[in-house]
Design a protein around this motif. Structure first.
Motif, PDB file in Angstrom:
ATOM      1  N   TYR A 101       0.886  -1.225  -0.107  1.00 21.13           N
ATOM      2  CA  TYR A 101      -0.138  -0.190  -0.025  1.00 21.13           C
ATOM      3  C   TYR A 101       0.959   1.294   0.091  1.00 21.13           C
ATOM      4  O   TYR A 101       0.414   2.108  -0.422  1.00 21.13           O
ATOM      5  CB  TYR A 101      -1.083   0.065   1.007  1.00 21.13           C
ATOM      6  N   ARG A 235       7.859  -6.396  12.925  1.00 25.01           N
ATOM      7  CA  ARG A 235       6.816  -7.094  13.745  1.00 25.01           C
ATOM      8  C   ARG A 235       7.575  -7.360  15.143  1.00 25.01           C
ATOM      9  O   ARG A 235       8.728  -7.863  15.059  1.00 25.01           O
ATOM     10  CB  ARG A 235       6.390  -8.559  13.282  1.00 25.01           C
ATOM     11  N   HIS A 296       3.499   1.372  16.450  1.00 28.12           N
ATOM     12  CA  HIS A 296       3.392   0.786  15.179  1.00 28.12           C
ATOM     13  C   HIS A 296       2.744   1.855  14.254  1.00 28.12           C
ATOM     14  O   HIS A 296       1.659   1.722  13.661  1.00 28.12           O
ATOM     15  CB  HIS A 296       2.295  -0.417  15.542  1.00 28.12           C
TER      16      HIS A 296
END
Ligand code: NAD
Ligand code: COI
Length: 332
Positions: A101, A235, A296
């Protein structure tokens, strides 16, 4: 046909409306609630759902959707590590994600934070706010003097490499699936140990898989250069946080950029002002001068959010119409 979207934030709403306006033949509805076994029925009557959440898509959640006759699910994000794939397979789910994206959003954030940690901007900002305008001892390191070790040369890792080269740094990389163009240009080292040995900055751009769980641990840190800087905008599960804290304490790690944290679910993207902070270890990291925590948010730009919403709806209508999905996720 109807598409129902879960956990739509205020900043996503304009893009949902934009998509709905461009598809007047499709019934579009949404909620700001997360998808859980309890909320799944909100999608009643829909042919497909558009979702994003860090909360797990548990067997119960998937079953609750399937009970409504809905098995076409389009994620607005990249990571699929929170989906119970065995259950999804059993129930015949078709799933899509948005794998690309805006790699720039995440790479740019990682690059900004890399430069900030090297220049000790957090320390300097805090000094300035207190009225201490002295230079010493807050001396910076230049990015061009670094050897940047990039772990994972997929969409995001590659953009990060370009930005770091723009600063004039030497860039090396490791990925078991080497990109032919990068290989021809000689970026790759043979294995992770080589990268650990050479890099002064290590930036992770790999998915959370069983194999990659705690890839940064006491053993791997021991192989790194003294004073290494570690960047994790990928992550939380990739990093053994306790091992990193020990290495920060000993000075083995000079600085730590942490956009993702192994216990972040339910803590990040929530307001803890005036409340008991739920994680003492995270609280400690947030207040360290040489640790840059962001909740995040590497992905969180207008460019990325628009693409995530529009592409996820495009994907879902393909699934609903029984067409071949552009970016299917392997289920099972
Ligand atoms: P990608 O699939 O394009 O690239 C991942 C690369 O990692 C692949 O080339 C793969 O071969 C490589 N890889 C896997 N295991 C490896 C290992 N052990 N060592 C070295 N390389 C390994 O993915 P991407 O779009 O570049 O995204 C990378 C990760 O970034 C995602 O999986 C996701 O976890 C994370 N991400 C974070 C945010 C954020 O906001 N912080 C946003 C999007 C994605
Ligand atoms: C992803 O797209 O996988 C991310 O990590 C970003 C997410 C928090 C929206």
């Amino acid at each position: 046909q109807k598409i129902f979207a879960f956990s739509i934030r205020k900043d996503e709403e304009p893009y949902v409306k934009e998509w709905a306006n461009e598809h007047p033949d499709i019934d579009v509805d949404y909620t700001d609630k997360l998808l859980t076994p309890e909320t799944a029925a909100l999608a009643k009557g829909a042919d497909g759902v558009v979702v994003y959440q860090q909360l797990d898509y548990t067997p119960d959640t998937l079953q609750a959707l399937a009970n409504e006759g809905i098995t076409k699910m389009s994620l607005r994000n990249v990571g699929v590590d929170n989906i119970d794939m065995d259950k999804a397979k059993e129930l015949g789910f078709e799933i899509t994600n948005v794998p690309v994206y805006s790699p720039n959003a995440i790479a740019e954030h990682a690059a900004i934070q890399t430069a900030r940690i090297l220049r000790q901007t957090k320390v300097m900002d805090e000094k300035i706010a207190k009225g201490d305008l002295r230079w010493a001892p807050t001396i910076g390191h230049e990015v061009r003097d670094q050897v940047i070790g990039v772990v994972g040369t997929g969409h995001i890792g590659r953009v990060y490499m370009q930005i770091m080269e723009g600063y004039g740094a030497k860039v090396i990389a490791y990925d078991p699936f080497e990109n032919p163009e990068l290989k021809a240009k000689g970026y790759y080292v043979d294995n992770l140990d080589d990268l650990y040995r050479q890099a002064t900055v290590i930036s992770l751009h790999v998915p959370a898989t069983k194999e990659n769980y705690h890839m940064i641990n006491a053993d791997s840190i021991a192989k790194m250069r003294d004073g290494v800087t570690l960047v994790n905008c990928s992550r939380g599960a990739l990093v053994d946080t306790d091992a990193v804290i020990k290495a920060l304490d000993s000075g083995k790690i000079f600085g730590f950029v942490m956009d993702t944290y192994e216990n972040e679910v339910g803590i990040f993207n929530a307001n803890w002002e005036g409340k008991d902070f739920p994680d003492a270890r995270l609280n400690d990291l947030i207040h360290r001068p040489n640790v840059l925590v962001t909740p995040h948010t590497a992905f969180y730009t207008t460019h990325a959010v628009r693409n995530m919403v529009i592409k996820a709806f495009d994907n879902n209508i393909e699934l609903v119409k029984g067409e071949k999905a552009d970016t299917p996720v392997k289920v099972g």
